[in-house]
Structure formats: C-alpha cells, structure tokens
Scaffold this motif. Structure first.
Motif, mmCIF file in Angstrom:
data_model
loop_
_atom_site.group_PDB
_atom_site.id
_atom_site.type_symbol
_atom_site.label_atom_id
_atom_site.label_comp_id
_atom_site.label_asym_id
_atom_site.label_seq_id
_atom_site.Cartn_x
_atom_site.Cartn_y
_atom_site.Cartn_z
ATOM 1 N N MET A 194 -4.410 68.630 78.036
ATOM 2 C CA MET A 194 -4.177 70.058 77.820
ATOM 3 C C MET A 194 -5.486 70.828 77.767
ATOM 4 S SD MET A 194 -1.140 70.173 75.073
ATOM 5 C CE MET A 194 0.498 69.624 75.480
ATOM 6 N N VAL A 195 -6.548 70.145 77.350
ATOM 7 C CA VAL A 195 -7.875 70.757 77.323
ATOM 8 C C VAL A 195 -8.861 69.847 78.034
ATOM 9 C CG1 VAL A 195 -7.442 71.995 75.151
ATOM 10 C CG2 VAL A 195 -8.562 69.763 75.090
ATOM 11 N N THR A 196 -9.943 70.452 78.477
ATOM 12 C CA THR A 196 -11.048 69.687 79.058
ATOM 13 C C THR A 196 -12.310 70.014 78.270
ATOM 14 O OG1 THR A 196 -11.503 71.426 80.664
ATOM 15 C CG2 THR A 196 -10.051 69.659 81.374
ATOM 16 N N ALA A 197 -13.261 69.095 78.318
ATOM 17 C CA ALA A 197 -14.506 69.277 77.577
ATOM 18 C C ALA A 197 -15.689 69.288 78.535
ATOM 19 C CB ALA A 197 -14.676 68.156 76.562
ATOM 20 N N ASP A 215 -9.958 78.482 61.229
ATOM 21 C CA ASP A 215 -10.239 78.291 59.807
ATOM 22 C C ASP A 215 -9.941 76.871 59.343
ATOM 23 O OD1 ASP A 215 -11.176 79.168 57.335
ATOM 24 O OD2 ASP A 215 -9.162 79.730 56.648
ATOM 25 N N ARG A 216 -10.479 75.916 60.087
ATOM 26 C CA ARG A 216 -10.337 74.495 59.764
ATOM 27 C C ARG A 216 -11.721 73.854 59.868
ATOM 28 N NH1 ARG A 216 -6.805 73.161 56.975
ATOM 29 N NH2 ARG A 216 -6.712 71.065 57.771
ATOM 30 N N PRO A 217 -11.945 72.748 59.174
ATOM 31 C CA PRO A 217 -13.243 72.069 59.265
ATOM 32 C C PRO A 217 -13.493 71.529 60.682
ATOM 33 C CG PRO A 217 -11.917 71.194 57.450
ATOM 34 C CD PRO A 217 -11.039 72.120 58.235
ATOM 35 N N GLY A 218 -14.743 71.549 61.088
ATOM 36 C CA GLY A 218 -15.111 71.075 62.418
ATOM 37 C C GLY A 218 -14.615 69.671 62.744
ATOM 38 N N PRO A 219 -14.792 68.684 61.827
ATOM 39 C CA PRO A 219 -14.309 67.331 62.136
ATOM 40 C C PRO A 219 -12.797 67.271 62.378
ATOM 41 C CG PRO A 219 -15.891 67.259 60.350
ATOM 42 C CD PRO A 219 -15.586 68.720 60.603
ATOM 43 N N ALA A 220 -12.034 68.058 61.626
ATOM 44 C CA ALA A 220 -10.578 68.088 61.822
ATOM 45 C C ALA A 220 -10.248 68.684 63.181
ATOM 46 C CB ALA A 220 -9.902 68.888 60.714
ATOM 47 N N VAL A 221 -10.950 69.763 63.547
ATOM 48 C CA VAL A 221 -10.730 70.393 64.849
ATOM 49 C C VAL A 221 -11.083 69.413 65.962
ATOM 50 C CG1 VAL A 221 -11.565 72.230 66.390
ATOM 51 C CG2 VAL A 221 -10.956 72.748 64.024
ATOM 52 N N SER A 222 -12.167 68.662 65.790
ATOM 53 C CA SER A 222 -12.552 67.667 66.796
ATOM 54 C C SER A 222 -11.461 66.627 66.996
ATOM 55 C CB SER A 222 -13.856 66.981 66.397
ATOM 56 O OG SER A 222 -14.939 67.865 66.507
ATOM 57 N N GLN A 223 -10.826 66.200 65.920
ATOM 58 C CA GLN A 223 -9.734 65.218 66.037
ATOM 59 C C GLN A 223 -8.547 65.813 66.790
ATOM 60 O OE1 GLN A 223 -8.899 63.847 62.072
ATOM 61 N NE2 GLN A 223 -10.668 62.475 62.052
ATOM 62 N N HIS A 224 -8.212 67.058 66.494
ATOM 63 C CA HIS A 224 -7.114 67.709 67.210
ATOM 64 C C HIS A 224 -7.468 67.886 68.686
ATOM 65 C CE1 HIS A 224 -4.494 68.488 63.825
ATOM 66 N NE2 HIS A 224 -5.499 69.015 63.152
ATOM 67 N N LEU A 225 -8.697 68.271 68.955
ATOM 68 C CA LEU A 225 -9.133 68.435 70.344
ATOM 69 C C LEU A 225 -9.081 67.117 71.100
ATOM 70 C CD1 LEU A 225 -12.063 70.913 69.779
ATOM 71 C CD2 LEU A 225 -10.049 71.360 71.210
ATOM 72 N N ALA A 226 -9.399 66.022 70.431
ATOM 73 C CA ALA A 226 -9.323 64.707 71.085
ATOM 74 C C ALA A 226 -7.890 64.408 71.517
ATOM 75 C CB ALA A 226 -9.841 63.618 70.142
#
Length: 116
Positions: A72-75, A54-65
C-alpha cells in the motif's frame, strides 16, 4: 497510477476475495488509516507522519512496515531517513468510502449529502 479498466474479477467467485479480507483486517486500525490519509498529498518522512498522526515514531514505523508488506506504501531512503508514499490511490479510495459509510451510520443526514 493505473486506470481501472477491467472489473470482471469482482464477482462472488473472485480469487482475490481472501486477500481483500486481509486488506480490510490491515485497515482495521486507526493509526494505519490515519497514515494512509496523511500520505494522500505526497511523500512524507516517518517523523513527519508521526507528528501528523500523533503517534510515536517507532510505532508509526511498525505500521508502515505492515502497509509496505501489503504494497500500500512504498519507501525511499535518503541517508538515514525514510520517506513514504502511497503505492496507488486504491487504499485511500477504500478509506474514503468507509468514512462516507460511517457518516450514514452516525448521522441521519450525512455531511456528504448536504448541499455546499
């Protein structure tokens, strides 16, 4: 995933302590913790993760980066969509233990100690 077979590096003089502290700093964010928990069951698109946490996509993208930088994650890219997955099980194990510890801080009779 790799089996943990050698834990000799877990002493008080471990050269990894500083990096471990950085991992804790990175995990000191609700959205990042929620993202990692969302990824426990497998690969998800950024938009799907955004819906789950329940967060905006751009914010999630920054956290994923940041999580990607910490390995911790791979893309995986598929056209113009990015799909993320956990690199290994360690991050969710740390989160699991933190949540169990939080239950002790909040409740004298933590849920994980109760009989099913």
């Amino acid at each position: 995933m790799h089996a943990d077979t050698n834990s000799e590096h877990l002493g008080v003089d471990s050269p990894y302590i500083e990096v471990a502290v950085e991992v804790f700093r990175l995990l000191a964010d609700q959205t990042r913790v929620r993202i990692l928990l969302a990824l426990r069951d497998g690969e998800l698109s950024v938009n799907h993760i955004a819906d789950i946490v329940d967060r905006p996509g751009p914010a999630v993208s920054q956290h994923l980066a940041k999580l990607r930088w910490a390995r911790m994650v791979t893309a995986r890219n598929d056209g113009n969509r990015a799909f993320y997955s956990l690199t290994d099980e360690h991050a969710t194990r740390v989160i699991r233990e933190a949540i169990l510890q939080a239950e002790h801080a909040v409740d004298a009779d933590p849920v994980h100690h109760r009989a099913p």
